[in-house]
Design a protein around this motif. Structure first.
Motif: not given
Length: 485
Positions: A142-149, A255-259
């Motif tokens: 699912i297109p999304t922002t990512r999380a590094l840490a 077109g991403l999932t954010i927040d």
């Protein structure tokens, strides 16, 4: 690369200063590392060993500013629950710059000009939730922002309705942080058309570079966003994901999932499930999500129509529902192991009757699909009926299912191979995240890191956490959450 070898770039200062604020983060007290994502590290070429260092913690905490970085917060507006709010923005997020097309941002980094009545902080519980879910959505395709840490601290955070909590910061990554609400903000005041063109050109260069030299590029950008969003919502619906706050300031133009706020994956299937307890009218209920996405895109058409053909934009928007339904049915057929090409109507009646049956049976949505893919044969469905509170509708639906399989001459063993590619054993639920949060409050981050691994690898066995593949315990099913949960 080591952390000190990374060099960021900032390209946002081409806009007028009213659209952003240059500022420094306000560090948390006594920061400490909770977790980092190796998968996200790979996206920016960061050496894993760097993430174990004090300088990395200082980086996430805003004390270690990398070469090329000029921290800033962005302004935007938005329709919140359908009502326009002219002044919003990064109230607790600080943008650091980009590397390898990924824009880095810290959430929970202190007050900005756009904090309004907020304190600019993020509590530990909401930070753990967003950190793990960002990576899980990616693993599900699912297109999304990512999380590094994510880092924690001893920094006290005061919430009127809760005990004193501690502050945390999530290092987020995205190909773009521009929202529909950003365009709404740029469309106001002097030089609105010029500003909108600059922003649209910026977004096209960032997220739609193949359109840069095209004629009618703004209209084509909009058309591609309509298609991306329609398909994104199809994936949300197919996996039972609820965003909770689909305001225009929470809708990405990439077109991403954010927040991630009061999100949830469906526990017991309810078509009109509401996961956000502040959503009194159910505007952002599960069943409403596709139509709300279309509504948000209509708002965007009114804004973008100032610099291109509004008539063409709204004309193309009419295709949103058909694109969405086509993608949704394709995904649902895969989840059922069916070859969509063998059906003249995409098995739409079977899918509709399935949803009705699941709701009547009060059965865990994703557990149903996983157990379906594990059936030895269709004559023994006890592993599914055993997790149904009411079984009759499930028995009736399986009669329809077997008829479709027979009429289309499909092989159930081959069907299972297809199902296993799209029906994960594990879906991260809110009760699992809450267990990790409670342990993290006491300084135990093992479950946070274990859940991260499960989230990133939902098709693996993870025998130690077998219970998480079972239905959500009834006392935790479909609970509602707040925006800071």
């Amino acid at each position: 690369m080591k952390l000190n070898e990374l060099e960021l770039s900032v390209d946002y200062f081409q806009f007028d200063e009213k659209f952003y604020q240059k500022l420094e983060s306000t560090p948390l007290n006594n920061p400490h590392l909770i977790s980092y994502s190796k998968s996200a590290c790979d996206l920016i070429g960061l050496d894993y060993s760097s993430c174990e260092s004090e300088s990395f913690v200082a980086f996430v905490n805003g004390e270690n500013v990398l070469k090329g970085s000029v921290p800033y917060a962005m302004a935007y507006a938005g329709h919140q629950f359908g009502y326009f709010v002219p002044q919003l923005g990064d109230g607790r997020a600080v943008n650091l710059g980009s590397i390898n097309t990924w824009h880095l941002q810290t959430k929970g980094s202190g007050l900005t000009r756009f904090s309004r009545q907020g304190d600019g902080r993020a509590v530990l519980r909401s930070s753990i939730r967003e950190y793990i879910m960002s990576e899980h959505m990616h693993a599900l395709g699912i297109p999304t922002t990512r999380a590094l840490a994510i880092i924690g601290s001893t920094h006290p955070i005061y919430r009127a309705y809760d005990d004193i909590e501690t502050g945390a910061v999530v290092m987020r990554m995205s190909p773009s942080w521009i929202r529909i609400g950003t365009f709404e903000y740029f469309a106001r005041g002097k030089n609105a058309e010029e500003n909108l063109r600059k922003l649209a050109d910026y977004v096209i260069k960032q997220s739609y570079p193949h359109l840069e030299n095209e004629e009618n590029k703004y209209e084509k950008f909009y058309c591609e966003l309509v298609e991306k969003t329609a398909k994104l919502l199809a994936k949300w619906q197919a996996y039972g994901f609820m965003h909770g706050v689909m305001n225009t300031d929470n809708m990405s133009v990439a077109g991403l999932t954010i927040d991630y706020g009061p999100f949830a994956f469906m526990d017991n299937f309810e078509m009109d499930c509401i996961c956000n307890h502040t959503d009194m009218e159910g505007r952002y209920s599960f069943s409403n999500q596709p139509e709300i996405a279309r509504w948000n895109l209509e708002v965007f058409a009114f804004i973008l129509g100032k610099i291109c053909s509004f008539k063409k934009l709204v004309g193309y928007l009419k295709s949103f529902i058909s694109i969405h339904q086509k993608e949704y049915l394709k995904l649902m057929n895969k989840r059922l192991g069916l070859d969509i090409n063998l059906s003249s109507d995409n098995n739409i009646d079977l899918v509709i009757s399935l949803l009705e049956s699941l709701e009547k049976a009060k059965i865990d949505y994703n557990c149903f699909f996983y157990r379906l893919s594990k059936l030895e044969n269709l004559n023994d469905i006890s592993s599914i009926t055993d997790i149904s509170i009411f079984r009759e509708s499930i028995f009736e639906w399986f009669k329809e299912y077997k008829k479709v399989i027979k009429n289309q001459n499909q092989d159930f063993k081959k069907m299972k191979d297809l199902m296993k590619t799209v029906n994960p054993k594990f879906i991260i639920k809110n009760y699992m995240l809450q267990e990790a949060i409670e342990k993290a409050k006491n300084g135990d981050f093992k479950l946070t890191n274990d859940l991260l691994f499960i989230a990133q690898n939902p098709y693996l066995e993870h025998k130690e956490y077998e219970r998480y593949s079972n239905p959500t315990p009834m006392e935790h099913a479909n609970i509602q959450l707040s925006c800071s949960s």
